[in-house]
Scaffold this motif. Sequence first.
Motif, PDB file in Angstrom:
ATOM      1  N   PHE A   1       9.498  -3.906  78.220  1.00  0.00           N
ATOM      2  CA  PHE A   1      10.816  -4.504  78.077  1.00  0.00           C
ATOM      3  C   PHE A   1      10.930  -5.094  76.680  1.00  0.00           C
ATOM      4  O   PHE A   1       9.932  -5.410  76.052  1.00  0.00           O
ATOM      5  N   ARG A   2      12.164  -5.211  76.200  1.00  0.00           N
ATOM      6  CA  ARG A   2      12.424  -5.875  74.929  1.00  0.00           C
ATOM      7  C   ARG A   2      12.751  -7.334  75.227  1.00  0.00           C
ATOM      8  O   ARG A   2      13.361  -7.635  76.241  1.00  0.00           O
TER       9      ARG A   2
ATOM     10  N   SER B   1      15.727  -8.956  77.477  1.00  0.00           N
ATOM     11  CA  SER B   1      16.303  -7.982  78.403  1.00  0.00           C
ATOM     12  C   SER B   1      15.352  -7.745  79.576  1.00  0.00           C
ATOM     13  O   SER B   1      14.198  -8.128  79.538  1.00  0.00           O
TER      14      SER B   1
ATOM     15  N   THR C   1      13.785  -4.797  82.193  1.00  0.00           N
ATOM     16  CA  THR C   1      13.562  -3.403  82.574  1.00  0.00           C
ATOM     17  C   THR C   1      13.268  -3.413  84.067  1.00  0.00           C
ATOM     18  O   THR C   1      12.369  -4.122  84.512  1.00  0.00           O
TER      19      THR C   1
ATOM     20  N   LEU D   1      10.600   2.965  78.738  1.00  0.00           N
ATOM     21  CA  LEU D   1      11.216   2.072  77.767  1.00  0.00           C
ATOM     22  C   LEU D   1      12.588   1.575  78.209  1.00  0.00           C
ATOM     23  O   LEU D   1      13.228   0.813  77.496  1.00  0.00           O
ATOM     24  N   ARG D   2      13.054   2.032  79.374  1.00  0.00           N
ATOM     25  CA  ARG D   2      14.337   1.580  79.916  1.00  0.00           C
ATOM     26  C   ARG D   2      14.270   1.608  81.439  1.00  0.00           C
ATOM     27  O   ARG D   2      13.319   2.145  82.013  1.00  0.00           O
ATOM     28  N   SER D   3      15.265   1.045  82.068  1.00  0.00           N
ATOM     29  CA  SER D   3      15.247   0.932  83.523  1.00  0.00           C
ATOM     30  C   SER D   3      15.256   2.293  84.202  1.00  0.00           C
ATOM     31  O   SER D   3      15.886   3.245  83.726  1.00  0.00           O
TER      32      SER D   3
END
Length: 148
Positions: free
Chosen positions: A103-104, A107, A109, A124-126
């Motif tokens: 997750f960044r 934010s 994920t 790198l994303r949900s």
Amino acid sequence: MEAVEMLVRLRLRPGIGRVANAALHVLGVDFPASVRVGPGLALPHGAVGLVVHEDTVIGANVKIYQGVTIGRSDTHLTGARADGGRVVVEDDVVIGAGAVVLFRSGSTTTIGRGAVVGANAVVLRSVPPGEIWAGNPARPTRRSEPSS
């Protein structure tokens, strides 16, 4: 219940929690006491090499294999916020050996209910519920079959 799974449960108990946490580290598992875990967590093969970020939330009946990393993707960036963000692993998820879920900062994920993250995938994303993701970077391959 496997020994590592028992140690993950014991890490929250006063007194014995420190010993359980130390034992996890000796076994190569970094699973902070702040990680919220639902019932039925399975860590096949002792989850050797498992690293979980302190703000992670793990739902019920989740299976996480060895060598998995769940954490922040942007610690290397100058000026990246150190606070906020996390990974949420919903119920009935499987995360394959060597997978990385990131997750960044700031934010979330989410690995949706019933999703499967393939071995060595880099998420790198949900991931939407019920999907199977694989590759680097991970992408959907197909919908998972509902379990009966």
